[in-house]
Scaffold this active site. Sequence first.
Site, PDB file in Angstrom:
ATOM      1  N   TYR A   1      43.803  95.321  53.029  1.00 49.74           N
ATOM      2  CA  TYR A   1      44.360  95.400  54.369  1.00 49.74           C
ATOM      3  C   TYR A   1      43.370  94.547  55.345  1.00 49.74           C
ATOM      4  CZ  TYR A   1      46.388  97.547  58.220  1.00 49.74           C
ATOM      5  OH  TYR A   1      47.101  97.400  59.619  1.00 49.74           O
TER       6      TYR A   1
ATOM      7  N   SER B   1      45.337  94.205  63.203  1.00 52.00           N
ATOM      8  CA  SER B   1      44.783  95.618  63.453  1.00 52.00           C
ATOM      9  C   SER B   1      43.334  95.492  63.769  1.00 52.00           C
ATOM     10  CB  SER B   1      44.751  96.340  62.058  1.00 52.00           C
ATOM     11  OG  SER B   1      43.739  97.094  61.934  1.00 52.00           O
TER      12      SER B   1
END
Length: 242
Positions: A148, A135
Site C-alpha cells: 500500500y 494516504s
Amino acid sequence: MADKTILITGATQGIGKSISNELLKHGTKLILTGNNKDKINKLISNNQNPRIEWIQANFSTEKNIFNFIERIKNKKIDICINNAGINIIKPIERYSKKDYDSILNTNLKAPTYIIKEILPYMKKNKFGRIVNILSIWSIISKVNRSLYSMTKAGLSGYTRTAALEGAEFNIIVNSVSPGFTLTELTKKSLTKTEINTLSKEIPLKRFANTNEISKVVDFLASDQNTYITGQNIIIDGGYSII
C-alpha cells in the site's frame, strides 16, 4: 465549474462519495465509478440526475483497466479525481502474486493510465485539474502495509512529474493524503474503543470527517486554484508530524 466534466473513481462510498457530493454542488457533469456491479446497477436504475453517469469499474486487472479506458475514450474530461484504491494488510513475506497484481493495478496503474488517456484533451483545451487521492502511508508507513505504501508513494512521484509536464498547458496536478478518516469502512473495521485509542495519538484528538477531505479536493480541482501544483496535501490532524 458548471461547464466542466469531472471523473471521480471509487465514488460509491467514503471519501469518494463525499467528493462527488461536494463537486455536484457546482452544477458539473460527473462520471462516477464503483467496483460493485450490483451496487452500480442499482445506482444506475435509481439515478434521476442527468448530470451523473455511473460506470462499473474494477481496476484489479489490466484487462479491466483497459476496458474502462475504452469507455472514457471519447469523453471530454476536464477534471479527474483518482480516488479508487485498495489495501491488503499482510507481512511482506505473505504477499502473493495476486496481491501484488491487484494492488498495483488498482492503486498505481489505473490512475496513471487514466491520466495518460485524458491528458491530450486537457492539453488541447489548455485546462485541466487532476487530484490523486493518496494516504498518509505515502509519506510514513506502518507494519503490514508495504504494498500500500509503495503504490501510494509511487503515485505521489507520478503526480509531481505530471504537474511539471502539464504546467505549460494550464494543467494543475496535485495529490491529497488523508489520515484516519471516519468512513463507513472505518466504522465497520474498528470498534469505538479502537477509534478512541487511535484518536488519542492524533494531535487534534479525533478522526477526520469525509467532508474535511472533500473540501480540500474541491478547492484543488476548482478555478480558484491557479498556482498550487505538484504538491501532496496532507490532511491528518497532525499525525504524521509527531
